[in-house]
Design an enzyme around this catalytic site. Structure first.
Site, mmCIF file in Angstrom:
data_model
loop_
_atom_site.group_PDB
_atom_site.id
_atom_site.type_symbol
_atom_site.label_atom_id
_atom_site.label_comp_id
_atom_site.label_asym_id
_atom_site.label_seq_id
_atom_site.Cartn_x
_atom_site.Cartn_y
_atom_site.Cartn_z
ATOM 1 N N GLN A 1 3.189 9.873 0.956
ATOM 2 C CA GLN A 1 4.433 9.116 1.138
ATOM 3 C C GLN A 1 5.431 9.351 0.007
ATOM 4 O O GLN A 1 6.609 9.037 0.157
ATOM 5 C CB GLN A 1 4.135 7.609 1.239
ATOM 6 C CG GLN A 1 3.425 7.232 2.535
ATOM 7 C CD GLN A 1 3.204 5.743 2.588
ATOM 8 O OE1 GLN A 1 2.231 5.227 2.029
ATOM 9 N NE2 GLN A 1 4.109 5.033 3.240
ATOM 10 N N CYS B 1 4.959 -0.271 7.439
ATOM 11 C CA CYS B 1 4.777 0.884 6.554
ATOM 12 C C CYS B 1 6.081 1.195 5.840
ATOM 13 O O CYS B 1 7.142 1.167 6.467
ATOM 14 C CB CYS B 1 4.346 2.081 7.408
ATOM 15 S SG CYS B 1 4.063 3.588 6.472
ATOM 16 N N LEU B 2 6.008 1.482 4.557
ATOM 17 C CA LEU B 2 7.223 1.788 3.798
ATOM 18 C C LEU B 2 7.918 3.050 4.325
ATOM 19 O O LEU B 2 9.113 3.220 4.131
ATOM 20 C CB LEU B 2 6.891 1.960 2.304
ATOM 21 C CG LEU B 2 6.442 0.690 1.572
ATOM 22 C CD1 LEU B 2 5.968 1.031 0.158
ATOM 23 C CD2 LEU B 2 7.551 -0.350 1.530
ATOM 24 N N HIS C 1 -2.895 7.868 6.320
ATOM 25 C CA HIS C 1 -1.851 8.716 5.727
ATOM 26 C C HIS C 1 -2.449 9.998 5.137
ATOM 27 O O HIS C 1 -1.801 11.044 5.144
ATOM 28 C CB HIS C 1 -1.119 7.961 4.608
ATOM 29 C CG HIS C 1 -0.057 7.016 5.096
ATOM 30 N ND1 HIS C 1 1.027 7.418 5.834
ATOM 31 C CD2 HIS C 1 0.099 5.674 4.925
ATOM 32 C CE1 HIS C 1 1.812 6.371 6.099
ATOM 33 N NE2 HIS C 1 1.260 5.294 5.557
ATOM 34 N N GLY D 1 0.825 -1.191 0.000
ATOM 35 C CA GLY D 1 0.000 0.000 0.000
ATOM 36 C C GLY D 1 0.862 1.244 0.000
ATOM 37 O O GLY D 1 1.997 1.229 0.489
ATOM 38 N N HIS E 1 -5.145 1.686 6.876
ATOM 39 C CA HIS E 1 -3.769 2.172 7.075
ATOM 40 C C HIS E 1 -3.462 3.314 6.094
ATOM 41 O O HIS E 1 -2.921 4.351 6.482
ATOM 42 C CB HIS E 1 -2.786 1.006 6.882
ATOM 43 C CG HIS E 1 -1.344 1.409 6.964
ATOM 44 N ND1 HIS E 1 -0.524 1.031 7.999
ATOM 45 C CD2 HIS E 1 -0.574 2.164 6.136
ATOM 46 C CE1 HIS E 1 0.679 1.539 7.811
ATOM 47 N NE2 HIS E 1 0.676 2.231 6.677
ATOM 48 N N GLU E 2 -3.836 3.121 4.827
ATOM 49 C CA GLU E 2 -3.551 4.155 3.823
ATOM 50 C C GLU E 2 -4.426 5.384 4.031
ATOM 51 O O GLU E 2 -3.975 6.511 3.823
ATOM 52 C CB GLU E 2 -3.717 3.598 2.406
ATOM 53 C CG GLU E 2 -2.812 2.411 2.063
ATOM 54 C CD GLU E 2 -1.349 2.636 2.436
ATOM 55 O OE1 GLU E 2 -0.854 3.780 2.347
ATOM 56 O OE2 GLU E 2 -0.694 1.655 2.842
HETATM 57 NI NI NI Z 1 2.033 3.359 5.607
#
Ligand code: NI
Length: 184
Positions: free
Chosen positions: A51, A99-100, A145, A46, A141-142
């Site tokens: 991000q 998370c990236l 953000h 995701g 989760h996304e």
């Molecule tokens: Ni994330």
């Protein structure tokens, strides 16, 4: 074009994102295409536009790489433009998240078990869709953000304490990832 991923500690990850201008399809499609390329090369499931440094309400979830763990995610991929949660369940559940933007940290987070989301898809069609199980979790989760929130904010205090040092290191750039990262 593959873009660097902003790490924990970056301002852009903490600002609520602005609505995407759906009249400018070309610009949104270009962003989506860059995000898809970035997500695939980072091996993530995701990615939200902030991000990659773009404070716009666009996100991608892609569960196809998780098929071994969650077979029902075999074909699960969504692009969401201006998503809005219109319903969420009272029932909650726990899943481990990563998370990236927070490389190397995984932690259990409790969230509603099911949600219903209205969004515009990559073909610029309006969609209303319900999500449950891990698919729901990926979307939640996304969505966070887009509001300047991160999963580590939702981790139980005791676990939060355990990861505090790692988080500080990430925000000071002391971290290694197999994809290109940056801070603002
Ligand atoms: Ni994330």
């Amino acid at each position: 074009m593959k873009l660097p991923i902003y790490l924990y500690g970056s301002k852009v990850l903490r600002e609520p994102a602005q609505a995407a201008d759906v009249a400018d399809r070309e610009k949104i499609s270009a962003l989506v295409s860059d995000m898809e390329e970035t997500l695939a090369s980072a091996d993530g499931c995701g990615l939200a536009a902030p991000q990659v440094g773009v404070p716009t309400r666009v996100l991608i979830v892609d569960g196809r790489g998780l098929e071994d763990v969650y077979p029902y995610l075999k074909d699960f991929k969504r692009v969401m433009i201006n998503p809005v949660v219109v319903e969420e369940s009272k029932e909650t559940c726990d899943y481990s998240e990563g998370c990236l933007s927070v490389p190397g940290i995984y932690a259990e987070v409790r969230r509603p078990e099911k949600i219903k989301v209205e969004y515009i898809n990559a073909d610029f069609e309006p969609v209303a869709e319900e999500f449950d199980k891990f698919a729901c979790r990926m979307v939640q989760h996304e969505l966070d953000h887009l509001d300047g929130k991160m999963f580590v904010d939702r981790v139980a205090p005791i676990r939060r304490k355990m990861i505090a040092k790692k988080l500080t290191n990430i925000s000071h750039g002391k971290v290694s990832a197999h994809y290109k990262t940056k801070h603002d």
